[in-house]
Design an enzyme around this catalytic site. Structure first.
Site, PDB file in Angstrom:
ATOM      1  N   GLY A   1      72.760 -63.288  31.936  1.00 42.28           N
ATOM      2  CA  GLY A   1      72.477 -63.895  33.246  1.00 42.28           C
ATOM      3  C   GLY A   1      71.131 -64.585  33.310  1.00 42.28           C
ATOM      4  O   GLY A   1      70.721 -65.050  34.365  1.00 42.28           O
TER       5      GLY A   1
ATOM      6  N   GLY B   1      68.304 -59.499  28.262  1.00 41.14           N
ATOM      7  CA  GLY B   1      67.404 -60.375  29.017  1.00 41.14           C
ATOM      8  C   GLY B   1      66.066 -60.581  28.314  1.00 41.14           C
ATOM      9  O   GLY B   1      65.412 -61.614  28.522  1.00 41.14           O
TER      10      GLY B   1
ATOM     11  N   GLU C   1      75.363 -56.913  26.293  1.00 37.41           N
ATOM     12  CA  GLU C   1      75.990 -57.118  27.605  1.00 37.41           C
ATOM     13  C   GLU C   1      77.464 -56.734  27.573  1.00 37.41           C
ATOM     14  O   GLU C   1      77.983 -56.118  28.507  1.00 37.41           O
ATOM     15  CB  GLU C   1      75.834 -58.585  28.053  1.00 37.41           C
ATOM     16  CG  GLU C   1      74.482 -58.918  28.664  1.00 37.41           C
ATOM     17  CD  GLU C   1      73.405 -59.237  27.618  1.00 37.41           C
ATOM     18  OE1 GLU C   1      73.587 -58.915  26.426  1.00 37.41           O
ATOM     19  OE2 GLU C   1      72.369 -59.798  28.022  1.00 37.41           O
TER      20      GLU C   1
ATOM     21  N   LEU D   1      68.565 -51.854  33.791  1.00 38.45           N
ATOM     22  CA  LEU D   1      69.957 -51.556  34.153  1.00 38.45           C
ATOM     23  C   LEU D   1      70.052 -50.745  35.435  1.00 38.45           C
ATOM     24  O   LEU D   1      71.081 -50.792  36.120  1.00 38.45           O
ATOM     25  CB  LEU D   1      70.641 -50.831  32.992  1.00 38.45           C
ATOM     26  CG  LEU D   1      70.841 -51.709  31.739  1.00 38.45           C
ATOM     27  CD1 LEU D   1      71.228 -50.855  30.529  1.00 38.45           C
ATOM     28  CD2 LEU D   1      71.889 -52.787  31.992  1.00 38.45           C
TER      29      LEU D   1
ATOM     30  N   GLU E   1      66.704 -63.379  26.113  1.00 33.92           N
ATOM     31  CA  GLU E   1      66.777 -64.604  26.928  1.00 33.92           C
ATOM     32  C   GLU E   1      65.379 -65.092  27.294  1.00 33.92           C
ATOM     33  O   GLU E   1      65.110 -66.299  27.290  1.00 33.92           O
ATOM     34  CB  GLU E   1      67.606 -64.342  28.188  1.00 33.92           C
ATOM     35  CG  GLU E   1      69.057 -64.001  27.868  1.00 33.92           C
ATOM     36  CD  GLU E   1      69.890 -63.822  29.125  1.00 33.92           C
ATOM     37  OE1 GLU E   1      70.554 -64.777  29.515  1.00 33.92           O
ATOM     38  OE2 GLU E   1      69.847 -62.707  29.709  1.00 33.92           O
TER      39      GLU E   1
ATOM     40  N   LEU F   1      67.314 -56.539  30.850  1.00 33.64           N
ATOM     41  CA  LEU F   1      67.445 -56.253  32.283  1.00 33.64           C
ATOM     42  C   LEU F   1      67.285 -54.756  32.555  1.00 33.64           C
ATOM     43  O   LEU F   1      67.854 -53.931  31.821  1.00 33.64           O
ATOM     44  CB  LEU F   1      68.846 -56.684  32.730  1.00 33.64           C
ATOM     45  CG  LEU F   1      69.262 -56.332  34.150  1.00 33.64           C
ATOM     46  CD1 LEU F   1      68.522 -57.192  35.164  1.00 33.64           C
ATOM     47  CD2 LEU F   1      70.758 -56.520  34.319  1.00 33.64           C
TER      48      LEU F   1
ATOM     49  N   LYS G   1      59.361 -47.815  29.851  1.00 35.74           N
ATOM     50  CA  LYS G   1      60.755 -48.244  30.031  1.00 35.74           C
ATOM     51  C   LYS G   1      61.100 -49.341  29.019  1.00 35.74           C
ATOM     52  O   LYS G   1      62.000 -50.142  29.245  1.00 35.74           O
ATOM     53  CB  LYS G   1      60.982 -48.766  31.457  1.00 35.74           C
ATOM     54  CG  LYS G   1      60.798 -47.700  32.543  1.00 35.74           C
ATOM     55  CD  LYS G   1      61.940 -46.707  32.546  1.00 35.74           C
ATOM     56  CE  LYS G   1      61.758 -45.658  33.638  1.00 35.74           C
ATOM     57  NZ  LYS G   1      62.795 -44.610  33.575  1.00 35.74           N
ATOM     58  N   ARG G   2      60.341 -49.368  27.933  1.00 36.76           N
ATOM     59  CA  ARG G   2      60.572 -50.333  26.845  1.00 36.76           C
ATOM     60  C   ARG G   2      60.555 -51.770  27.375  1.00 36.76           C
ATOM     61  O   ARG G   2      61.314 -52.632  26.969  1.00 36.76           O
ATOM     62  CB  ARG G   2      61.886 -50.046  26.106  1.00 36.76           C
ATOM     63  CG  ARG G   2      62.042 -48.610  25.614  1.00 36.76           C
ATOM     64  CD  ARG G   2      60.869 -48.154  24.728  1.00 36.76           C
ATOM     65  NE  ARG G   2      61.064 -46.810  24.208  1.00 36.76           N
ATOM     66  CZ  ARG G   2      60.380 -45.729  24.633  1.00 36.76           C
ATOM     67  NH1 ARG G   2      59.452 -45.839  25.579  1.00 36.76           N
ATOM     68  NH2 ARG G   2      60.598 -44.557  24.091  1.00 36.76           N
TER      69      ARG G   2
ATOM     70  N   ARG H   1      78.037 -53.252  27.988  1.00 38.38           N
ATOM     71  CA  ARG H   1      77.713 -52.785  29.348  1.00 38.38           C
ATOM     72  C   ARG H   1      78.687 -53.360  30.385  1.00 38.38           C
ATOM     73  O   ARG H   1      78.548 -53.115  31.583  1.00 38.38           O
ATOM     74  CB  ARG H   1      76.287 -53.210  29.751  1.00 38.38           C
ATOM     75  CG  ARG H   1      75.209 -52.875  28.735  1.00 38.38           C
ATOM     76  CD  ARG H   1      74.748 -51.435  28.818  1.00 38.38           C
ATOM     77  NE  ARG H   1      73.724 -51.164  27.819  1.00 38.38           N
ATOM     78  CZ  ARG H   1      73.905 -50.382  26.748  1.00 38.38           C
ATOM     79  NH1 ARG H   1      75.044 -49.745  26.548  1.00 38.38           N
ATOM     80  NH2 ARG H   1      72.928 -50.200  25.876  1.00 38.38           N
TER      81      ARG H   1
END
Ligand SMILES: COc1cc(/C=C/C(=O)SCCNC(=O)CCNC(=O)[C@H](O)C(C)(C)COP(=O)(O)OP(=O)(O)OC[C@H]2O[C@@H](n3cnc4c(N)ncnc43)[C@H](O)[C@@H]2OP(=O)(O)O)ccc1O
Length: 263
Positions: A145, A114, A137, A71, A117, A69, A30-31, A140
Site C-alpha cells: 500500500g 512498507g 503482505e 500491523l 517501499e 507497516l 518495534k523494529r 498477512r
C-alpha cells in the site's frame, strides 16, 4: 486512520552535519515498524528540508531498517480508512522521491513490506550483508500500500516482484544488489558510513545537476524516445548555461579541480 493520527517527532532522529541531513527511524523496540506517527514525522521532515541541505541519508536505528507497516494499526481499519491511509503513504513517499536533494537509504537487517517501499522512494540504496528484503503482505492477507507495486517492479522487474509478493520469500542482500535494488553492498556494519560518504559526494554537485537527475531523468527515461531526447537537450542546455557549470568547467581547464579517477 481516523482523526487521531498525528506526527510523532520523537520517532525520527534528525541530525545535520554540514550539508548532509541524517534521518534515523527511531523505533527500534518495534523494529522501526511504520505507524502513523512516524509516517507523518517523515512527511514533516521531507516537507521542510533546510536550504543548507544538499543530501539526505535515511536509516534505521538499531539492527533493522524497518519491519514495515505497524500491523497493530491495521486490525480495526475498514476499506475506506485503508484507502485514505494508503494514499497518505503515497503522498509521504512521493515527498521523498521528489525531494529537492538526493536521498540515500542505508539498509541493514529487516527491510520488509512498507520498509522496502520506503527504501524504494530513495534515489540510491546502500545495503550491508545483514540486510534482507521481503514482502510478506500475501502471508498477512493484504497487498502493498506504499507505492511498492509502482516503484519496485521498475527496479527489479515484474517477474521478481511477483515472486516476492506471491512467495513472501526473503531475498538476501546479495540478491538485492544483483537484481538492481541496491546499488552498493558494503562490508558488515558499513551501510551508514558508505551512505554518508555518498551523501557528501552528491551534496557537492551543482544543485542544477541534482535537480536534473532527480526530477527530469525519471520522466525522460519513461518518455517516448523523441520526447525524451528533446527533454534531454533542453535540460542539457539549461544546465550548461548555468554560471555554476561555467565555474566548474573553468576550474577543471585551469587544473584547479580533480581529474576523474577510479575509486
Ligand atoms: C494494507 O495497506 C497498507 C499496507 C502497507 C504495508 C504493509 C506491510 O508492511 S506488510 C509487512 C508487515 N511486516 C511484517 O510482517 C514483519 C513482522 N515482523 C517480523 O517478522 C519480525 O518482528 C522481524 C522484523 C523479523 C524482527 O524479528 P525480531 O528481531 O525477532 O523481533 P520481534 O521479537 O519479532 O519483534 C520485536 C517487537 O516489534 C514488534 N514488531 C515487529 N514488527 C512489527 C510490525 N510490522 N508491526 C507491529 N509490530 C511489530 C513485535 O510485535 C515485537 O513487539 P513486542 O511488544 O512483542 O516486543 C502500507 C500501507 C498500506 O496502506
Amino acid at each position: 486512520m481516523g482523526n487521531a493520527a498525528a506526527s510523532d517527532a520523537s520517532l525520527l532522529k534528525i541530525e545535520q552535519a554540514g550539508a548532509v541531513l541524517t534521518v534515523g527511524l527511531n523505533r527500534p523496540a518495534k523494529r522501526n515498524a511504520l505507524n502513523d506517527g512516524i509516517i507523518l514525522a517523515l512527511q514533516d521532515c521531507f516537507s521542510a528540508v533546510p536550504d543548507t541541505v544538499g543530501a539526505v541519508v535515511i536509516h534505521g536505528i538499531g539492527d533493522h531498517f524497518s519491519s514495515g507497516l505497524d500491523l497493530s494499526e491495521l486490525t480495526e481499519r475498514d476499506a475506506t480508512e485503508g484507502l485514505v491511509h494508503s494514499q497518505m503513504w503515497h503522498r509521504v513517499f512521493d515527498r521523498i522521491q521528489y525531494c529537492r536533494v538526493p536521498v540515500i537509504a542505508a539498509l541493514r537487517g529487516a527491510v520488509i513490506g512498507g520498509g522496502l517501499e520506503l527504501a524504494c522512494a530513495a534515489h540510491i540504496r546502500v545495503a550491508e550483508p545483514s540486510a534482507y528484503f521481503a514482502l510478506p503482505e500475501g502471508q498477512r492477507g493484504i497487498f502493498v500500500g506504499g507505492g511498492g507495486s509502482v516503484r519496485l517492479p521498475r527496479l527489479i522487474g515484474v517477474p521478481r516482484m511477483a515472486d516476492m509478493m506471491l512467495t513472501g520469500r526473503v531475498y538476501s542482500a546479495t540478491e538485492g544488489a544483483s537484481y538492481g535494488f541496491s546499488q552498493y553492498l558494503t562490508e558488515p556494519g558499513g551501510s551508514l558510513k558508505k551512505a554518508l560518504e555518498l551523501a557528501e559526494r552528491v551534496a557537492a554537485n551543482a544543485p542544477l545537476t541534482n535537480f536534473a537527475v532527480l526530477q527530469a531523468l525519471p520522466m525522460i527515461a519513461e518518455a517516448n524516445p523523441q520526447t525524451g531526447l528533446l527533454m534531454e537537450s533542453l535540460m542539457a542546455t539549461v544546465a550548461q548555461s548555468d554560471k555554476e557549470a561555467k565555474r566548474r568547467i573553468r576550474a577543471f581547464l585551469d587544473r584547479k579541480t580533480a581529474k576523474v579517477k577510479p575509486t
